[in-house]
Design a protein around this motif. Structure first.
Motif, PDB file in Angstrom:
ATOM      1  N   UNK A 214       8.730  -3.317  20.831  1.00 42.78           N
ATOM      2  CA  UNK A 214       9.366  -4.190  21.815  1.00 42.78           C
ATOM      3  C   UNK A 214      10.333  -5.108  21.084  1.00 42.78           C
ATOM      4  N   UNK A 215      11.548  -5.204  21.602  1.00 46.09           N
ATOM      5  CA  UNK A 215      12.542  -6.030  20.931  1.00 46.09           C
ATOM      6  C   UNK A 215      13.518  -6.612  21.937  1.00 46.09           C
ATOM      7  N   UNK A 216      14.154  -7.716  21.552  1.00 47.02           N
ATOM      8  CA  UNK A 216      15.199  -8.352  22.348  1.00 47.02           C
ATOM      9  C   UNK A 216      16.548  -8.061  21.687  1.00 47.02           C
ATOM     10  N   UNK A 217      17.522  -7.662  22.504  1.00 42.49           N
ATOM     11  CA  UNK A 217      18.882  -7.396  22.005  1.00 42.49           C
ATOM     12  C   UNK A 217      19.869  -7.872  23.063  1.00 42.49           C
ATOM     13  N   UNK A 218      20.333  -9.124  22.964  1.00 40.88           N
ATOM     14  CA  UNK A 218      21.123  -9.729  24.045  1.00 40.88           C
ATOM     15  C   UNK A 218      22.402  -8.982  24.394  1.00 40.88           C
ATOM     16  N   UNK A 219      23.036  -8.331  23.428  1.00 44.60           N
ATOM     17  CA  UNK A 219      24.341  -7.719  23.677  1.00 44.60           C
ATOM     18  C   UNK A 219      24.286  -6.197  23.762  1.00 44.60           C
ATOM     19  N   UNK A 220      23.099  -5.614  23.714  1.00 46.96           N
ATOM     20  CA  UNK A 220      22.997  -4.161  23.625  1.00 46.96           C
ATOM     21  C   UNK A 220      23.484  -3.464  24.892  1.00 46.96           C
TER      22      UNK A 220
END
Length: 554
Positions: A214-220
């Motif tokens: 699980x990860x956060x990637x604001x601009x992906x």
């Protein structure tokens, strides 16, 4: 050293009629089914609280959502659903989230918020933890006692057909004994209840190892859109370096299920995997990782005396198609209303003999389909990797990859085109149903042909104002009366009342509905399966339905 029993608390009943071990979605669904009929039960679970909403199961299929509607929870689930109503139900194949798209297909089974003719509700992409929270609230509202931090450590049969469990307070180690008339094991793949009942698992066991990240990637997402990658519910990543499936969960939060190479150890560099997945130049924050395996294991039977199994305690199948949790909800519904009818005096104990014969064939059939999905998925990554290697990076590479990937994508369609699996649930060999002569329509896992023979899910129908027929059915049995005149329906309703069968007489004299059901009268069970159809209700059949007599009719 003998531990001192812990004192009674408001969340623990003294000796409940029904003890449910496991407060996951299946155990709580049992509590809701019982509670709707005025039967309180005790649910225990060793965890401190309902798990976080990142849990793996995501797809509530059409059939499960029909039950959620019956419980008054469908609207609330759609309100917390994190996927927007307009989000497309696409599955996209690409080399990586930071790369290029190969192919994109529509996944019918992953649609939502549609008004359907063949189902009262559409499927919903919603996290298991969110489902559990709503079921927990509903179960408590209906009178269920829920005790967390309470572990069952032993189960034994007692004289008189009752069952006892030793329950330990996880926080203090103190124990107490609890006796119940019935015990239901909803305690997962390592079920203590199944072991105590002496019911073995059978099957292939662990099939393959995966790692969820699980990860956060604001601009992906914006970066993917800029490269022409379609918004999708699932992305199949074919790069040999990072094979796996990705999905956007909510906002900028993603899950990637990574398929590590065969023979790899436990020291996977998750940061490096995510970096290769999304490409350079984008920031991300790794939140959590955990390993798990796909399993294929089925209990030999789902009952031993007063002990029953449901959900993962009864079956573990590969999650391809999203069927295992939905099967567990079906278990809970089938068992819950029957237990309640016995405890309310509406049915004899023998009605419970129908649980395994009805549910086990459905589970076996679905397990085979899930395994076939798994085998197709295994070959998909190799085939897509071959596509990557066969096409260079020239100006026509994108079109060529799309052309070569299209048949690979189509091969996976049974995973999400599964209306037959989901809606064509027919109980063919049950001691409380009178089968009709003839085989009925041929089964096809990808499509649903409505059919109203006994054992089949009652065909859906929408009223002129769009209201589903299911909203008009009673909480217990319903006599659907489509006859042109009321006499036969009234006579059948009187027979049922005289036999003590709780019943709503629903008169809808509609020629189209009569054609759909193939008879002027149809008796529909609490779980929305047809119990009988015909022109004149046989009095002896009522005793069969209630488990008070065996069916001797030819």
């Amino acid at each position: 050293m003998t531990q001192r029993p812990f004192s009674h608390s408001p969340s623990l009943a003294t000796d409940p009629d029904v003890l449910v071990v496991g407060a996951g979605p299946v155990g709580l669904a049992v509590a809701v089914e019982l509670g709707l009929r005025g039967i309180s039960c005790q649910v225990i679970d060793e965890v401190e609280a309902v798990g976080h909403w990142w849990t793996r199961a995501m797809n509530m299929n059409k059939r499960t959502m029909e039950h959620m509607r019956r419980w008054g929870l469908a609207g609330r689930l759609k309100a917390v659903n994190h996927v927007p109503a307009g989000w497309p139900s696409h599955v996209t194949f690409l080399d990586g989230l930071g790369g290029t798209q190969f192919a994109c297909v529509r996944a019918e089974g992953l649609g939502w918020h549609r008004v359907l003719d063949d189902a009262a509700e559409d499927a919903l992409w919603v996290a298991q933890g969110q489902v559990q929270e709503l079921l927990l609230d509903k179960a408590r509202e209906l009178g269920a006692r829920i005790a967390f931090s309470s572990r069952a450590t032993a189960v034994e049969m007692r004289d008189g057909g009752r069952v006892a469990a030793t329950v330990q307070d996880v926080r203090t180690g103190q124990t107490r004994s609890m006796e119940a008339r019935y015990l239901i094991g909803c305690d997962g793949g390592r079920s203590l209840v199944r072991g105590a009942a002496g019911i073995p698992y059978e099957g292939a066991g662990a099939l393959s190892r995966q790692i969820s990240m699980f990860f956060h990637a604001p601009d992906l997402l914006a970066a993917m859109r800029s490269r022409g990658i379609a918004d999708s519910v699932m992305y199949f990543c074919a790069s040999p370096e990072v094979p796996g499936t990705a999905r956007l969960i909510c906002g900028d939060r993603w899950e990637f299920t990574y398929r590590p190479p065969a023979g790899s150890g436990e020291d996977i560099d998750a940061h490096a995997v995510i970096r290769r997945l999304i490409g350079p130049g984008l920031s991300f924050t790794l939140e959590r990782t955990y390993p798990f395996s796909y399993f294929e294991l089925l209990a030999q039977r789902f009952r031993h005396g007063p002990v029953f199994l449901a959900g993962d305690a009864a079956h573990l199948i590969p999650p391809l198609g999203g069927h295992n949790l939905n099967l567990g909800v079906g278990d809970a519904v089938n068992l819950g209303w029957k237990l309640a009818h016995v405890l309310r005096g509406w049915a004899d104990e023998a009605i419970l003999d129908s649980y395994s014969p009805e549910r086990l064939p459905i589970v076996q059939r679905t397990s085979k389909e899930a395994h076939a999905n798994y085998e197709r998925l295994r070959s998909t990554f190799d085939r897509l990797s071959a596509v990557m290697q066969a096409v260079d990076t020239g100006p026509e590479a994108r079109d060529r990859r799309a052309e070569l990937s299209a048949p690979v994508a189509r091969d996976l369609e049974p995973q999400w085109w599964s209306d037959g699996t989901v809606l064509d649930q027919r109980y063919c060999a049950s001691p409380i149903l009178r089968a009709e002569a003839g085989p009925g329509p041929a089964y096809d896992s990808t499509r649903y042909p409505p059919h109203a023979a006994p054992g089949h899910r009652a065909p859906m129908w929408r009223m002129p104002d769009g209201t589903p027929l299911y909203d008009r059915l009673g909480p217990e049995y319903t006599l659907l009366d489509t006859a042109g005149t009321p006499q036969a329906g009234m006579a059948a309703a009187r027979l049922a009342a005289g036999a003590g069968l709780p019943l709503r007489h629903l008169r809808l004299p509609d020629a189209g509905l009569a054609r759909l059901y193939g008879a002027p009268l149809a008796l529909i069970r609490p779980d929305q399966h047809v119990a009988w159809r015909g022109e004149s209700l046989p009095p002896a059949l009522l005793e069969v339905l209630a488990g008070r007599a065996a069916d001797t009719a030819p």
